[in-house]
Write a protein that holds these residues in place. Structure first.
Motif, short mmCIF file in Angstrom:
data_model
loop_
_atom_site.label_atom_id
_atom_site.label_comp_id
_atom_site.label_asym_id
_atom_site.label_seq_id
_atom_site.Cartn_x
_atom_site.Cartn_y
_atom_site.Cartn_z
N VAL A 18 -24.64 -13.74 31.25
CA VAL A 18 -25.10 -13.77 29.87
C VAL A 18 -25.13 -12.35 29.29
N GLU A 19 -25.65 -11.41 30.07
CA GLU A 19 -25.73 -10.02 29.59
C GLU A 19 -24.35 -9.41 29.41
N VAL A 20 -23.45 -9.61 30.37
CA VAL A 20 -22.11 -9.05 30.28
C VAL A 20 -21.37 -9.62 29.07
N ARG A 21 -21.45 -10.93 28.89
CA ARG A 21 -20.78 -11.55 27.74
C ARG A 21 -21.34 -11.00 26.42
N SER A 22 -22.65 -10.86 26.35
CA SER A 22 -23.28 -10.34 25.13
C SER A 22 -22.86 -8.90 24.87
N LEU A 23 -22.85 -8.09 25.92
CA LEU A 23 -22.46 -6.70 25.80
C LEU A 23 -21.02 -6.58 25.31
N LEU A 24 -20.11 -7.33 25.93
CA LEU A 24 -18.70 -7.25 25.56
C LEU A 24 -18.42 -7.83 24.18
N ALA A 25 -19.15 -8.87 23.80
CA ALA A 25 -18.96 -9.48 22.49
C ALA A 25 -19.30 -8.51 21.36
N GLY A 26 -20.15 -7.54 21.65
CA GLY A 26 -20.52 -6.55 20.65
C GLY A 26 -19.52 -5.43 20.47
N LEU A 27 -18.50 -5.39 21.30
CA LEU A 27 -17.49 -4.34 21.21
C LEU A 27 -16.38 -4.78 20.25
N PRO A 28 -15.83 -3.84 19.48
CA PRO A 28 -14.76 -4.20 18.54
C PRO A 28 -13.47 -4.56 19.27
N GLY A 29 -12.82 -5.60 18.80
CA GLY A 29 -11.50 -5.97 19.33
C GLY A 29 -11.51 -6.67 20.66
N VAL A 30 -12.66 -7.13 21.13
CA VAL A 30 -12.75 -7.81 22.43
C VAL A 30 -13.00 -9.30 22.20
N ARG A 31 -12.07 -10.14 22.61
CA ARG A 31 -12.18 -11.59 22.53
C ARG A 31 -11.05 -12.20 23.32
N PRO A 32 -11.07 -13.33 23.86
CA PRO A 32 -12.25 -14.03 24.36
C PRO A 32 -12.70 -13.42 25.67
N ILE A 33 -13.85 -13.84 26.13
CA ILE A 33 -14.45 -13.27 27.34
C ILE A 33 -14.72 -14.40 28.33
N PHE A 34 -14.21 -14.28 29.53
CA PHE A 34 -14.48 -15.22 30.60
C PHE A 34 -15.16 -14.46 31.74
N ALA A 35 -16.38 -14.84 32.06
CA ALA A 35 -17.13 -14.15 33.11
C ALA A 35 -17.63 -15.16 34.13
N SER A 36 -17.57 -14.78 35.40
CA SER A 36 -18.01 -15.66 36.47
C SER A 36 -18.83 -14.88 37.49
N ALA A 37 -20.06 -15.33 37.69
CA ALA A 37 -20.90 -14.72 38.73
C ALA A 37 -20.39 -15.11 40.11
N ALA A 38 -19.87 -16.31 40.24
CA ALA A 38 -19.36 -16.78 41.54
C ALA A 38 -18.17 -15.93 41.99
N TRP A 39 -17.29 -15.61 41.07
CA TRP A 39 -16.12 -14.79 41.41
C TRP A 39 -16.39 -13.31 41.22
N GLN A 40 -17.49 -12.99 40.57
CA GLN A 40 -17.86 -11.61 40.25
C GLN A 40 -16.72 -10.89 39.52
N LYS A 41 -16.16 -11.61 38.54
CA LYS A 41 -15.07 -11.06 37.73
C LYS A 41 -15.29 -11.39 36.27
N VAL A 42 -14.76 -10.53 35.44
CA VAL A 42 -14.72 -10.78 34.00
C VAL A 42 -13.28 -10.55 33.55
N THR A 43 -12.77 -11.49 32.76
CA THR A 43 -11.44 -11.37 32.18
C THR A 43 -11.60 -11.46 30.67
N LEU A 44 -10.92 -10.58 29.98
CA LEU A 44 -11.03 -10.56 28.53
C LEU A 44 -9.72 -10.12 27.93
N GLU A 45 -9.59 -10.38 26.64
CA GLU A 45 -8.47 -9.85 25.88
C GLU A 45 -9.04 -8.84 24.89
N TYR A 46 -8.28 -7.79 24.66
CA TYR A 46 -8.74 -6.74 23.74
C TYR A 46 -7.56 -6.25 22.91
N ASP A 47 -7.88 -5.75 21.74
CA ASP A 47 -6.89 -5.18 20.84
C ASP A 47 -6.82 -3.69 21.11
#
Length: 76
Positions: A18-47
Motif C-alpha cells: 500500500v505504501e509503495v503504490r501510494s508513494l509511486l502514484a505521487g510521482l509524475p509520469g508513473v502508471r500503472p503500478i503492480f506491486a507484490s509482497a509475495a514476490w517482493q517486486k514492483v513493476t511499473l511504466e513511466y514516461d
C-alpha cells in the motif's frame, strides 16, 4: 512509456505494498503500478520525458525500500 521492474526485499507485507503504490502514484509520469509482497517486486511504466529510473529508486529508498535485503527496514 518504459517498463521498470525492481526487486524490493524490504517490501514483505501488504502494508508495504500500500505504501509503495501510494508513494509511486505521487510521482509524475508513473502508471500503472503492480506491486507484490509475495514476490517482493514492483513493476511499473513511466514516461522518460517526465521522470528517470534513478528518481523512482531514490523515492523508494527514501522510505527504506531498496534492493538491499539487509538495508534499513521501511517505516510502517
Amino acid at each position: 512509456m518504459e517498463r521498470l521492474t525492481l526487486e524490493l526485499p524490504t517490501m514483505y507485507g501488504d502494508h508495504h505494498v500500500v505504501e509503495v503504490r501510494s508513494l509511486l502514484a505521487g510521482l509524475p509520469g508513473v502508471r500503472p503500478i503492480f506491486a507484490s509482497a509475495a514476490w517482493q517486486k514492483v513493476t511499473l511504466e513511466y514516461d522518460p520525458a517526465q521522470i528517470e529510473p534513478a528518481r523512482i529508486k531514490q523515492a523508494l529508498a527514501s522510505r527504506g525500500y531498496t534492493d538491499d535485503p539487509i538495508g534499513t527496514p521501511p517505516v510502517a
